[in-house]
Scaffold this active site. Structure first.
Site, PDB file in Angstrom:
ATOM      1  N   LYS A 199       0.860  -1.194   0.000  1.00 38.11           N
ATOM      2  CA  LYS A 199       0.000   0.000   0.000  1.00 38.11           C
ATOM      3  C   LYS A 199       0.891   1.236   0.000  1.00 38.11           C
ATOM      4  CE  LYS A 199      -4.313   1.195   2.362  1.00 38.11           C
ATOM      5  NZ  LYS A 199      -5.042   1.015   3.626  1.00 38.11           N
TER       6      LYS A 199
HETATM    7  O1  G3P Z   1      -7.761   2.097   5.364  1.00 34.44           O
HETATM    8  C1  G3P Z   1      -8.091   3.421   5.211  1.00 34.44           C
HETATM    9  C2  G3P Z   1      -9.468   3.790   5.597  1.00 34.44           C
HETATM   10  O2  G3P Z   1     -10.408   2.861   5.309  1.00 34.44           O
HETATM   11  C3  G3P Z   1      -9.693   4.814   6.619  1.00 34.44           C
HETATM   12  O3  G3P Z   1     -10.987   4.854   7.149  1.00 34.44           O
HETATM   13  O4  G3P Z   1     -12.707   5.616   8.778  1.00 34.44           O
HETATM   14  O5  G3P Z   1     -10.277   6.219   9.115  1.00 34.44           O
HETATM   15  O6  G3P Z   1     -11.601   7.273   7.307  1.00 34.44           O
HETATM   16  P1  G3P Z   1     -11.401   6.056   8.134  1.00 34.44           P
END
Ligand code: G3P
Length: 218
Positions: free
Chosen positions: A87
């Protein structure tokens, strides 16, 4: 559409995997830190533990933000297990690193995508996945789903093989709409996946079936 779980929590990964619907896992440095996984050896072991639970792609994020650093880290991560996808953040050196990894046959997930232009550039560099962050766009009053639809149209017109991995999923509606608007994959925390199960009419209907069965058989 494939279902990935967005966590580094082994118990939650096992729970989702036991449902038989799990196609992979995504992690990020915040999720690893949340589980208290620190230091290179612990991080590497944790990725291996995840790979040993799920038979599917596992995104492991590089920490470096310069080309050489990302290449060194990414090559080490990719060598860990065949299911590891490196990633890489959507930055200039990230695109350079994705192009390099593509030329070496190493699969990549370009993360922190917030515009169609960013997705286009990552696809052009040969990214296996692009991760548009739906919830974080909604948070700032943009329509995250609109971005999924836009990238989906763009990739299909241009014939890109790069898969759209809808990330930053916050609720079950995000999952359904991602499928509707053409995401190839969603990555979601466990609660939003489990919320797909729920409907009050299912609960009341089942209670009625069981009550009628009990009455008839008593
Ligand atoms: O893996 C990245 C992502 O899904 C982040 O999610 O909820 O932290 O915006 P969030």
């Amino acid at each position: 559409m494939k279902f990935f779980i967005d966590t580094a929590n082994l118990a939650q990964i096992k729970e989702a995997n036991d449902l038989g619907i799990l196609d992979g896992v995504t992690t990020n440095p915040s999720l690893m830190a949340k589980e208290g996984i620190v230091g290179e050896a612990a991080v590497m072991q944790h990725y291996l533990d995840i790979c040993n639970i799920v038979n599917g792609d596992v995104s492991a994020e590089v920490i470096a933000t310069d080309f050489e650093g990302m290449v060194a880290e990414g090559e080490k991560l990719a060598a860990l297990h065949e299911n590891i996808v490196v990633k890489v953040p959507m930055i200039k050196d990230g695109i350079k690193a994705i192009s390099y990894f593509t030329s070496k046959g190493i699969r990549t997930n370009c993360t922190l995508i917030f515009s169609a232009g960013q997705a286009l550039l990552a696809a052009k560099a040969g990214a296996t996945y692009v991760s548009p962050f739906v919830g974080r766009l909604d948070d700032i009053s943009y329509d995250g789903m609109e971005l999924i639809a836009q990238i989906s149209q763009l990739f299909s017109i241009q014939g890109y093989q790069t898969q759209i991995l809808a990330a930053s999923i916050r609720n079950p509606v995000h999952i359904v709409k991602s499928a509707q608007f053409g995401a190839h994959v969603i990555t979601s925390p466990l609660p939003s996946i489990l919320a797909l199960l729920k409907h009050p009419l299912t609960d009341s209907g089942l209670a009625q079936f069981l009550a009628d069965h009990k009455k008839a058989n008593s």
